[in-house]
Scaffold this motif. Structure first.
Motif, PDB file in Angstrom:
ATOM      1  N   HIS A 168       0.831  -1.203   0.000  1.00  0.00           N
ATOM      2  CA  HIS A 168       0.000   0.000   0.000  1.00  0.00           C
ATOM      3  C   HIS A 168       0.866   1.253   0.000  1.00  0.00           C
ATOM      4  O   HIS A 168       1.078   1.903   1.016  1.00  0.00           O
ATOM      5  CB  HIS A 168      -0.969   0.007   1.180  1.00  0.00           C
ATOM      6  N   CYS A 189      -5.927   3.142  -3.396  1.00  0.00           N
ATOM      7  CA  CYS A 189      -7.040   4.014  -2.982  1.00  0.00           C
ATOM      8  C   CYS A 189      -7.663   4.721  -4.176  1.00  0.00           C
ATOM      9  O   CYS A 189      -8.110   5.869  -4.063  1.00  0.00           O
ATOM     10  CB  CYS A 189      -6.603   5.019  -1.930  1.00  0.00           C
ATOM     11  N   TYR A 221     -13.416   8.358  -1.411  1.00  0.00           N
ATOM     12  CA  TYR A 221     -12.901   9.485  -2.191  1.00  0.00           C
ATOM     13  C   TYR A 221     -13.705   9.692  -3.464  1.00  0.00           C
ATOM     14  O   TYR A 221     -14.308   8.763  -3.999  1.00  0.00           O
ATOM     15  CB  TYR A 221     -11.431   9.242  -2.557  1.00  0.00           C
ATOM     16  N   HIS A 278      -9.805   0.388  -0.605  1.00  0.00           N
ATOM     17  CA  HIS A 278     -10.076   1.233   0.566  1.00  0.00           C
ATOM     18  C   HIS A 278     -11.603   1.245   0.613  1.00  0.00           C
ATOM     19  O   HIS A 278     -12.248   1.872  -0.220  1.00  0.00           O
ATOM     20  CB  HIS A 278      -9.494   2.637   0.356  1.00  0.00           C
ATOM     21  N   HIS A 280      -5.457  -1.135   4.465  1.00  0.00           N
ATOM     22  CA  HIS A 280      -5.394  -0.550   5.820  1.00  0.00           C
ATOM     23  C   HIS A 280      -6.630  -0.903   6.666  1.00  0.00           C
ATOM     24  O   HIS A 280      -7.417  -0.045   7.056  1.00  0.00           O
ATOM     25  CB  HIS A 280      -5.150   0.958   5.775  1.00  0.00           C
ATOM     26  N   ASP A 308       0.798   2.659   3.578  1.00  0.00           N
ATOM     27  CA  ASP A 308      -0.086   3.780   3.227  1.00  0.00           C
ATOM     28  C   ASP A 308       0.698   5.090   3.194  1.00  0.00           C
ATOM     29  O   ASP A 308       0.147   6.156   3.430  1.00  0.00           O
ATOM     30  CB  ASP A 308      -1.262   3.878   4.222  1.00  0.00           C
TER      31      ASP A 308
HETATM   32 ZN    ZN Z   1      -6.734   4.490   1.608  1.00  0.00          ZN
END
Ligand code: ZN
Length: 526
Positions: free
Chosen positions: A84, A115, A188, A216, A246, A400
């Motif tokens: 990640h 992500c 997002y 994500h 995550h 991340d």
């Molecule tokens: Zn993320």
């Protein structure tokens, strides 16, 4: 276990009987070898010839001229693989190319495109890495949010069949160019505008190429279980492995949900589905302030300013923000990490800033958002749940974070500098939360298995020489929230594709990383 180890040794000793060619060679002597499979450590030697591991065994006989490294008391592990990474933009720049903050953690490969965001043109991105090299190997996921933006801009609506077709074509091209799967970032924009059905259609194309679905997920708070279930369902319907990024239960109200979320994954795995996760070993997360406390559509400055002019809408919005702050200790758990408009605010929490500025925390939030936003660190996780997730055999270590300059003005989450040594040094070696072999596996063999990365992630004869030799007494993260840009300590030697990136504890400056391309299943079909 004993018999299995003996067998491994027998196999390992075989190469002694064949002659080795005369490329650059190094033998690492008397290391505690932890091979990435999660089995007990063995003390022995490893021979590296050129860019490959060519022999493993006890008292290896090596040709004259072979460099000898005495590794007594040190641990030799496969180079760590960070599933990640958000290095998409920084690793192709001079300031981040070396990826020193990860080399110092023992990382030799990173997976970008996470992500939902990053370059859509996988071929062009890999070509840049080919041309300029990088300190670590680089792999990429097709970022679904960027794909959606390329076709539908930032529009919040259902995609038409034609638009879906165009998105599928972009995903298909990315997979043909060597992406390892597709990522989503469902908190997002515009990734979150995609329905489950839309995601299934894109994921089905990834499946044809043998890639994974990394997500994500839509919610890490009180609707965590729903979000985990959606990810699992996408994998089941599109027939591909699911990887939850995550993994955590975030926000005070969500504490207690981690064990139920784990149970959902375990159940799916028992039913034969490939479901895995990764974790950064911290109780704080980091993202933009907008993503934390604002509904998606108000994260754009113009929309926010317009909404604040409308009395009714402004009141509703403010209530949402207050609620967001309430579950984060009224702003006491929310620290400013990066704020270009006023660097002096970095490192302070919103409650502190409110007091200092004689304003409410709500006013501070609105001020930051109207000045272009800030990245934040949120202490939203329960230490016990972080440890519980860490112990799961299907959980890989992943940061991340991203390749970073050591000298810019940002104040990033310390995971960028300390993720891997924190898990191994702090949680495992000093805290005994999990066995060392498992901690190493979660950073090497497991991530390699998750994406299907061949010939890396394990110490095996014939495999690429991505290796880390560290001192278990000093391997630790030194990056803190107050002073995050501090390199980890304890890596003595680090080989990336057989070349030394760290030697006697010092970075060599060598850029030995390459673009690693996934080989599509489709290509091999007639
Ligand atoms: Zn993320």
């Amino acid at each position: 276990m004993l018999r299995r180890n003996m067998l491994i040794w027998l196999v390992a000793l075989l190469p002694l009987m064949v002659t080795v060619d005369l490329q650059a060679q190094v033998v690492i002597r008397n290391a505690q070898i932890i091979d990435g499979a999660g089995t007990d450590p063995l003390v022995g030697d490893v021979l590296v010839t050129g860019n490959r591991i060519t022999a493993i065994g006890k008292d290896l006989k090596v040709p004259a001229g072979t460099r000898e490294i005495d590794a007594t008391g040190l641990v030799l592990a496969p180079g760590f693989i960070d599933l990640h990474s958000h290095s998409d933009r920084t690793i192709v720049k001079d300031s981040g190319r070396q990826n020193l903050n990860y080399l110092a953690q023992g990382v030799t490969s990173v997976l970008t495109g996470n992500c939902a965001s990053g370059p859509v043109d996988v071929g062009a991105y890999y070509k840049k890495i080919d041309q300029d090299s990088a300190g670590t190997n680089v792999m990429h996921l097709v970022p679904q949010g960027s794909v959606r933006r390329a076709v539908l801009k930032n529009e919040n609506r259902t995609a038409s069949p034609g638009e879906i077709q165009r998105m599928v074509a972009l995903v298909d091209q990315g997979m043909r160019d060597g992406a390892w799967g597709m990522s989503t970032g469902l908190i997002y924009l515009p990734s979150s505008y995609a329905s489950t059905d839309e995601l299934v259609k894109l994921a089905a194309r990834v499946s044809r190429h043998g890639g994974i679905y990394a997500s994500h997920i839509r919610n890490e708070n009180t609707r965590l279980l729903e979000a985990v279930s959606e990810a699992i369902a996408i994998g089941r319907r599109a027939k591909l492995p699911v990887h939850i990024s995550h993994f955590k239960a975030s926000g005070l109200q969500a504490w207690g949900l981690a064990s139920e979320a784990i149970a959902l994954v375990v159940e799916a795995r028992k039913a034969g589905q490939q479901v895995t996760a990764d974790q950064y070993p911290y109780t704080a997360s980091s993202t933009s302030l907008g993503a934390m406390v604002l509904p998606a559509k108000y994260r754009s400055r113009d929309v926010l300013v317009a909404a604040l002019k409308n009395k009714e809408e402004a009141e509703q919005l403010k209530e949402r923000i207050r609620r967001g702050l309430r579950v984060r200790g009224e702003g006491k758990r929310l620290y400013v990490a990066g704020y270009k408009t006023n660097r002096a605010w970095q490192g302070k929490n919103l409650a502190e800033l409110a007091e200092q500025e004689k304003k409410s925390t709500l006013e501070i939030v609105l001020e930051i958002q109207q000045n272009g936003g800030a990245s934040m660190v949120n202490f939203g996780m329960d230490e016990a749940e972080v440890r519980l997730i860490m112990k799961q055999k299907f959980v890989a270590t992943a940061s991340d974070g991203s390749a970073r300059s050591l000298t810019d003005e940002s104040q990033p989450h310390p995971r960028n500098f300390g993720c891997f040594p924190r898990k191994i040094g702090h949680y495992c070696l000093r805290g005994n939360v999990l066995p060392l072999a498992q901690a190493i596996r979660s950073a090497s063999g497991l991530p390699a298995d998750i994406i299907g990365l061949p010939e890396r992630g394990y110490i095996r004869q014939g495999y690429w020489a991505d290796l880390v030799l560290f001192d278990p007494k000093t391997f630790i993260d030194t990056a803190t929230f107050a002073q995050p840009k501090q390199l980890a300590t304890g890596v003595r030697y680090l080989w990336v594709n057989g070349e030394l990136a760290i030697e006697k504890g010092k970075a060599t400056g060598k850029l030995a990383g390459r673009a690693l391309r996934h080989e599509s299943k489709e290509k091999s079909k007639p």
